[in-house]
Enzyme design. Structure first.
Site, PDB file in Angstrom:
ATOM      1  CE  LYS A  53      -8.708 -33.064   9.172  1.00 43.61           C
ATOM      2  NZ  LYS A  53      -9.769 -33.112   8.163  1.00 43.61           N
ATOM      3  CD  GLN A  97     -13.348 -33.759   7.997  1.00 41.43           C
ATOM      4  OE1 GLN A  97     -12.439 -32.942   8.157  1.00 41.43           O
ATOM      5  NE2 GLN A  97     -13.116 -35.013   7.714  1.00 41.43           N
ATOM      6  CG  ASP A 120      -8.975 -29.675   2.716  1.00 38.59           C
ATOM      7  OD1 ASP A 120      -8.275 -30.542   3.245  1.00 38.59           O
ATOM      8  OD2 ASP A 120     -10.175 -29.467   3.007  1.00 38.59           O
TER       9      ASP A 120
HETATM   10  N1  GUN Z   1     -12.542 -35.828   4.658  1.00 40.30           N
HETATM   11  C1  GUN Z   1     -11.635 -36.845   4.651  1.00 40.30           C
HETATM   12  N2  GUN Z   1     -10.395 -36.383   4.382  1.00 40.30           N
HETATM   13  C2  GUN Z   1     -10.503 -35.054   4.217  1.00 40.30           C
HETATM   14  C3  GUN Z   1      -9.567 -34.026   3.944  1.00 40.30           C
HETATM   15  O1  GUN Z   1      -8.363 -34.238   3.764  1.00 40.30           O
HETATM   16  N3  GUN Z   1     -10.086 -32.757   3.862  1.00 40.30           N
HETATM   17  C4  GUN Z   1     -11.413 -32.497   4.031  1.00 40.30           C
HETATM   18  N4  GUN Z   1     -11.815 -31.230   3.918  1.00 40.30           N
HETATM   19  N5  GUN Z   1     -12.315 -33.435   4.288  1.00 40.30           N
HETATM   20  C5  GUN Z   1     -11.849 -34.696   4.384  1.00 40.30           C
END
Ligand code: GUN
Length: 298
Positions: A53, A97, A120
């Site tokens: 990311k 996350q 998100d």
């Molecule tokens: N963990 C796995 N996929 C995601 C996501 O799209 N956002 C977040 N914040 N955590 C994740």
């Protein structure tokens, strides 16, 4: 006749090129879109996602920052950090996350993030905005990416029978929201669904997000259906150097013989998730700038 592959890597590249263009326009106007990712603990899979990311942000010309906290960070400390990021004008998107360590309530974390920075799309305000079709809402990145993949593959969902396999807050439920807005007829299947294979066989478009390796087999798929595989599972495989291989929720070898179009794993939905995160972040920055201008503060 084998199915046509829907190439998520290629579509994600197009989305990221759009994002880089929009970022450039904002930077010229004096605003550099910024995403801060918070990682609590050392889960290896999460660490990989977070690095991807940050790298993608920087490649798009944005400010990408990762804050790593030890696994025993108290919840109050994490919430105080979110408060600081909410108040920081250089941060337009905040992502904590998931999963967070067991002593932290994920819902408390989601609720603390300002909805305008919730790239998100997990905050109930954004869930509601997307559900009622309010354009300012952020849709979760994976289902938003599925919609773009379908569109780019020339698949019109309007009036089609779409079956969503799985009802998670991150994928299944927001998938329903976006599909209904696009005029699909949507059925959601889950562990309690009676005679699940026969319901799945009714799908013109099947979206598998159930988290079970190779769960969907060819006998569950209507010939000619479009199959989108959201799953990403590690299964033991002694023939691989790493001792495992990645597979989706769909048994690709058999289903690709009956479907008309299908996404591979890896290289299908996965790359779209990060592309849509960047898209949400640049939009958060643009919306923040517009709000500031309207209020006479920018
Ligand atoms: N963990 C796995 N996929 C995601 C996501 O799209 N956002 C977040 N914040 N955590 C994740």
């Amino acid at each position: 006749m084998p199915a046509e592959l829907i190439d998520g890597v290629a579509v994600a590249k197009l989305v990221r090129a759009d994002v880089a263009r929009d970022t450039d326009a904002l930077v010229r106007g004096g605003v550099t879109p910024g995403l801060t990712v918070v990682l609590v603990g050392e889960d290896p899979a999460s660490a990989v996602y977070v690095r991807s990311k940050e790298k993608a942000c920087v490649e798009a010309g944005m400010k990408g920052e990762t804050i790593r906290l030890p696994a025993d960070t108290p919840q109050a400390e994490l919430l105080a950090l979110i408060d600081r990021l909410n108040a920081d004008a250089t941060v337009h998107g905040i992502l904590v996350q998931m999963p967070v360590p067991k002593h932290i309530d994920p819902q408390a974390v989601i609720l603390r993030i300002a909805p305008e920075k919730d790239v998100d799309g997990f905050h109930p305000v954004n869930v509601g905005r997307v559900w009622i079709g309010e354009k300012s809402g952020f849709a979760p990145c994976t289902p938003a990416g599925v919609m773009v993949l379908l569109e780019r593959a020339g698949v019109d969902v309007s009036g089609k029978n779409v079956v969503v396999l799985g009802r998670s807050n991150i994928v299944g439920k927001p998938m329903v929201s976006l599909l209904v807005a696009a005029s699909a007829t949507v059925t959601v299947c889950h562990s309690k669904t009676r005679d699940l294979p026969s319901v799945v066989r009714g799908a013109d478009i099947l979206i598998a997000a159930i988290g079970k390796p190779e769960f969907v087999t060819a006998d569950m798929v209507k010939p000619g259906a479009v199959v989108i595989d959201v799953g990403i599972n590690r299964v033991d495989d002694a023939t691989q150097a790493k001792g495992y291989r990645l597979c989706g929720d769909v048994h690709f070898a058999s289903v690709s013989q009956v479907a008309s179009k299908i996404t591979p794993v890896p290289g299908g939905v996965g790359p779209m998730t990060i592309a849509m995160l960047l898209k949400n972040t640049v939009r958060a920055a643009a919306q923040e700038l517009a709000a500031g201008q309207a209020a006479g503060t920018a």
